[in-house]
Design a protein around this motif. Structure first.
Motif, PDB file in Angstrom:
ATOM      1  N   LEU A  45       0.823  -1.205   0.000  1.00  0.00           N
ATOM      2  CA  LEU A  45       0.000   0.000   0.000  1.00  0.00           C
ATOM      3  C   LEU A  45       0.860   1.260   0.000  1.00  0.00           C
ATOM      4  O   LEU A  45       0.547   2.238  -0.697  1.00  0.00           O
ATOM      5  CB  LEU A  45      -0.949   0.002   1.196  1.00  0.00           C
ATOM      6  CG  LEU A  45      -2.089  -1.009   1.146  1.00  0.00           C
ATOM      7  CD1 LEU A  45      -2.873  -0.990   2.455  1.00  0.00           C
ATOM      8  CD2 LEU A  45      -3.001  -0.742  -0.032  1.00  0.00           C
ATOM      9  N   ALA A  46       1.952   1.230   0.753  1.00  0.00           N
ATOM     10  CA  ALA A  46       2.849   2.393   0.779  1.00  0.00           C
ATOM     11  C   ALA A  46       3.523   2.582  -0.575  1.00  0.00           C
ATOM     12  O   ALA A  46       3.685   3.723  -1.045  1.00  0.00           O
ATOM     13  CB  ALA A  46       3.898   2.217   1.875  1.00  0.00           C
ATOM     14  N   TRP A  49       0.999   4.031  -2.936  1.00  0.00           N
ATOM     15  CA  TRP A  49       0.734   5.434  -2.611  1.00  0.00           C
ATOM     16  C   TRP A  49       1.875   6.326  -3.086  1.00  0.00           C
ATOM     17  O   TRP A  49       1.641   7.430  -3.568  1.00  0.00           O
ATOM     18  CB  TRP A  49       0.535   5.563  -1.112  1.00  0.00           C
ATOM     19  CG  TRP A  49       0.221   6.946  -0.664  1.00  0.00           C
ATOM     20  CD1 TRP A  49      -0.923   7.635  -0.895  1.00  0.00           C
ATOM     21  CD2 TRP A  49       1.083   7.809   0.068  1.00  0.00           C
ATOM     22  NE1 TRP A  49      -0.842   8.879  -0.338  1.00  0.00           N
ATOM     23  CE2 TRP A  49       0.380   9.016   0.267  1.00  0.00           C
ATOM     24  CE3 TRP A  49       2.363   7.684   0.583  1.00  0.00           C
ATOM     25  CZ2 TRP A  49       0.935  10.076   0.946  1.00  0.00           C
ATOM     26  CZ3 TRP A  49       2.907   8.745   1.269  1.00  0.00           C
ATOM     27  CH2 TRP A  49       2.190   9.929   1.437  1.00  0.00           C
ATOM     28  N   ASN A  51       4.008   5.664  -5.622  1.00  0.00           N
ATOM     29  CA  ASN A  51       3.891   5.664  -7.081  1.00  0.00           C
ATOM     30  C   ASN A  51       5.169   6.133  -7.785  1.00  0.00           C
ATOM     31  O   ASN A  51       5.131   7.008  -8.648  1.00  0.00           O
ATOM     32  CB  ASN A  51       2.691   6.515  -7.516  1.00  0.00           C
ATOM     33  CG  ASN A  51       2.268   6.176  -8.931  1.00  0.00           C
ATOM     34  OD1 ASN A  51       2.670   5.144  -9.472  1.00  0.00           O
ATOM     35  ND2 ASN A  51       1.468   7.035  -9.525  1.00  0.00           N
TER      36      ASN A  51
END
Length: 122
Positions: A45-46, A49, A51
């Protein structure tokens, strides 16, 4: 014919820590697998986020490390399970092997076998 002959007069040893471990190992295995997987989810997820390529590369490194940690943990749990099973078998009833006649039971052993520590030098 009885396949297994129990040794008379020998009682089974009482159950000990091996049964406690066997009962708790499914929960221990699940918890030990879930912890790296939750960390893996957080890393992914990090990385999503952030990207960017550096975050993706770092996330891949963490994925490999966490997967190897999970496999190591499973190996440890399996080793503990095998140890518990060995202890359970060892604490079980004692068995007697069938007796068989030895072909050289009346013949003495040679002087050189086994070496006698009480005997002086030749």
């Amino acid at each position: 014919m009885n396949l297994f002959n129990r040794l008379a007069g020998v009682e089974r040893a009482p159950a000990g820590l091996e049964w406690v471990l066997i009962r708790r190992l499914p929960l221990i295995a699940f918890a030990g697998t879930a912890a790296p997987m939750l960390c893996l989810l957080a890393v992914r997820l990090a990385a999503a986020w952030a990207n960017n390529d550096a975050a993706a590369k770092l996330a891949m490194t963490f994925e490999i490390a966490l997967a190897s940690l999970a496999v190591l943990y499973w190996t440890i749990v399996l080793t503990v399970v095998l140890g518990c099973l060995i202890v359970m078998i060892a604490k079980g009833p004692a068995y007697v092997a069938d007796a068989y006649p030895l072909p050289d039971a009346d013949a003495p052993l040679p002087d050189w076998f086994p070496p006698n520590p009480n005997k002086g030098p030749p």
